[in-house]
Design a protein around this motif. Sequence first.
Motif, short mmCIF file in Angstrom:
data_model
loop_
_atom_site.label_atom_id
_atom_site.label_comp_id
_atom_site.label_asym_id
_atom_site.label_seq_id
_atom_site.Cartn_x
_atom_site.Cartn_y
_atom_site.Cartn_z
N ASN A 316 23.18 -41.05 68.27
CA ASN A 316 23.43 -39.65 67.99
C ASN A 316 23.66 -39.46 66.49
N GLN A 317 23.83 -38.22 66.08
CA GLN A 317 23.89 -37.93 64.65
C GLN A 317 25.06 -38.63 63.96
N ARG A 318 26.21 -38.64 64.59
CA ARG A 318 27.36 -39.32 63.98
C ARG A 318 27.10 -40.81 63.83
N GLN A 319 26.53 -41.41 64.86
CA GLN A 319 26.25 -42.85 64.80
C GLN A 319 25.23 -43.17 63.72
N VAL A 320 24.20 -42.33 63.58
CA VAL A 320 23.19 -42.56 62.55
C VAL A 320 23.81 -42.45 61.17
N ALA A 321 24.58 -41.39 60.94
CA ALA A 321 25.20 -41.20 59.62
C ALA A 321 26.11 -42.37 59.27
N LEU A 322 26.94 -42.80 60.22
CA LEU A 322 27.87 -43.90 59.96
C LEU A 322 27.12 -45.22 59.74
N THR A 323 26.04 -45.43 60.48
CA THR A 323 25.23 -46.63 60.30
C THR A 323 24.63 -46.66 58.90
N MET A 324 24.15 -45.51 58.44
CA MET A 324 23.56 -45.45 57.10
C MET A 324 24.63 -45.51 56.01
N TYR A 325 25.83 -45.05 56.31
CA TYR A 325 26.94 -45.26 55.38
C TYR A 325 27.20 -46.76 55.23
N ALA A 326 27.15 -47.49 56.35
CA ALA A 326 27.39 -48.93 56.30
C ALA A 326 26.33 -49.62 55.45
N ALA A 327 25.06 -49.21 55.62
CA ALA A 327 23.98 -49.80 54.83
C ALA A 327 24.16 -49.47 53.35
N SER A 328 24.55 -48.25 53.05
CA SER A 328 24.79 -47.86 51.65
C SER A 328 25.95 -48.65 51.05
N SER A 329 26.99 -48.88 51.84
CA SER A 329 28.13 -49.67 51.36
C SER A 329 27.72 -51.11 51.08
N CYS A 330 26.85 -51.66 51.91
CA CYS A 330 26.36 -53.03 51.66
C CYS A 330 25.60 -53.10 50.34
N LEU A 331 24.73 -52.12 50.10
CA LEU A 331 23.98 -52.10 48.85
C LEU A 331 24.90 -51.87 47.66
N ALA A 332 25.90 -51.03 47.83
CA ALA A 332 26.87 -50.81 46.76
C ALA A 332 27.67 -52.09 46.49
N ALA A 333 27.97 -52.84 47.56
CA ALA A 333 28.66 -54.13 47.39
C ALA A 333 27.78 -55.11 46.63
N ALA A 334 26.47 -55.07 46.90
CA ALA A 334 25.54 -55.92 46.15
C ALA A 334 25.55 -55.54 44.67
N ALA A 335 25.66 -54.24 44.41
CA ALA A 335 25.76 -53.78 43.02
C ALA A 335 27.03 -54.32 42.36
#
Length: 375
Positions: A316-335
């Motif tokens: 659902n929309q909340r799950q998708v948004a939170l999943t993509m937040y997690a992916a963004s956080s991983c990339l930010a951690a790589a930064a």
Amino acid sequence: MTWFFDFFYNEMRLDRRVGACGSWRAGLDQRSFGDLYPIAFGVALLGALTLTPVVRRLALRSGLVDMPGERRIHTAPLPLGGGVAMYAAFWLALFAAYPDRSRLAGLFLATTVLVVVGLADDYRELRWHTKLLGQLAAAGLFVALGDRIEFVTHPVTGNPVYIGWWGVPLTIFWLIALTNVVNLIDGLDGLAAGVCAIAAIPLFAVAHDLGRHEAALMTIALGAAALGFLRHNFHPAKIIMGDTGAMFLGFTLAAISVGGALKGPATLAFVVPVLALGLPILDTALAIVRRVAAGRPFYARDTGHLHHRLLAVGLNQRQVALTMYAASSCLAAAAAVVSGSVALFSVLAGLALVFGILPFSRSAVPKDAGRTRGA
């Protein structure tokens, strides 16, 4: 809030000597940036929280709404123009925290032009080339009155190379590219605002570490404005940012990175912004390849973005948004790894873990009421 910023100062070995800031500290009435950062954060956050409902009411009264249509799932009009609230909150914060307003003229005028273009597009969808001309005008104004990329790193020697006037088209390309990258990912409640807020974290750290404290101040204000708006934009959204907000966020992040990172000669100065915004950049690249391969214009809207595909598999929309937040956080951690900050990596890795767990929590699992917007 001050403890949060003090934590980063102490853990990331940021230079706090009085002379380290150089000209950035001039005109600040001798106040330390340790005092200015929380002010900018607080004003932007509260500004977005309080102004967004006002903008929502005005949007409903003026007919600035996203109507149901072929590429829409929602069955009722949804107010647009949330970007105006973020724009106002961002500039209120900077005017409150940074007294030398003349230094902000280029970005202020450029973002104002972009917000006007975005509002026109939200009211009556503009042709792609008309919107591009507006983005070119904003980027050209910023370069003429503000800043530009001056150095690139030699891929072999690692030495800085002065590129002179080539920096003008390169800067304009960077500004327009990120403007549209964020605009393309804005197809789900809370997605663009959340991703940009996460991306602001490593950009702030790197800008401060490089001694570009004005850029760091702007990053805090922008991230806080996005967070304040997210309170009203997370699913089920009461208002959406529209092209006004998406273009404002993308352009401002790009402009901040020019002044706070990309102007620097170090390799990390380019890699960190790209990693921090890696998710929307990847999504845009895939969209362009997909559309061109299908024989369609690269600017044509569709429902093949990453968030659409996650919705298609049953999230659902909340799950998708939170999943993509997690992916963004991983990339930010790589930064953060690239920038050499262990403390920042720990914070972002923790965020990624939290966002990775939340999609399966009780608050996110209920059946989605569902609204998605093709981009």
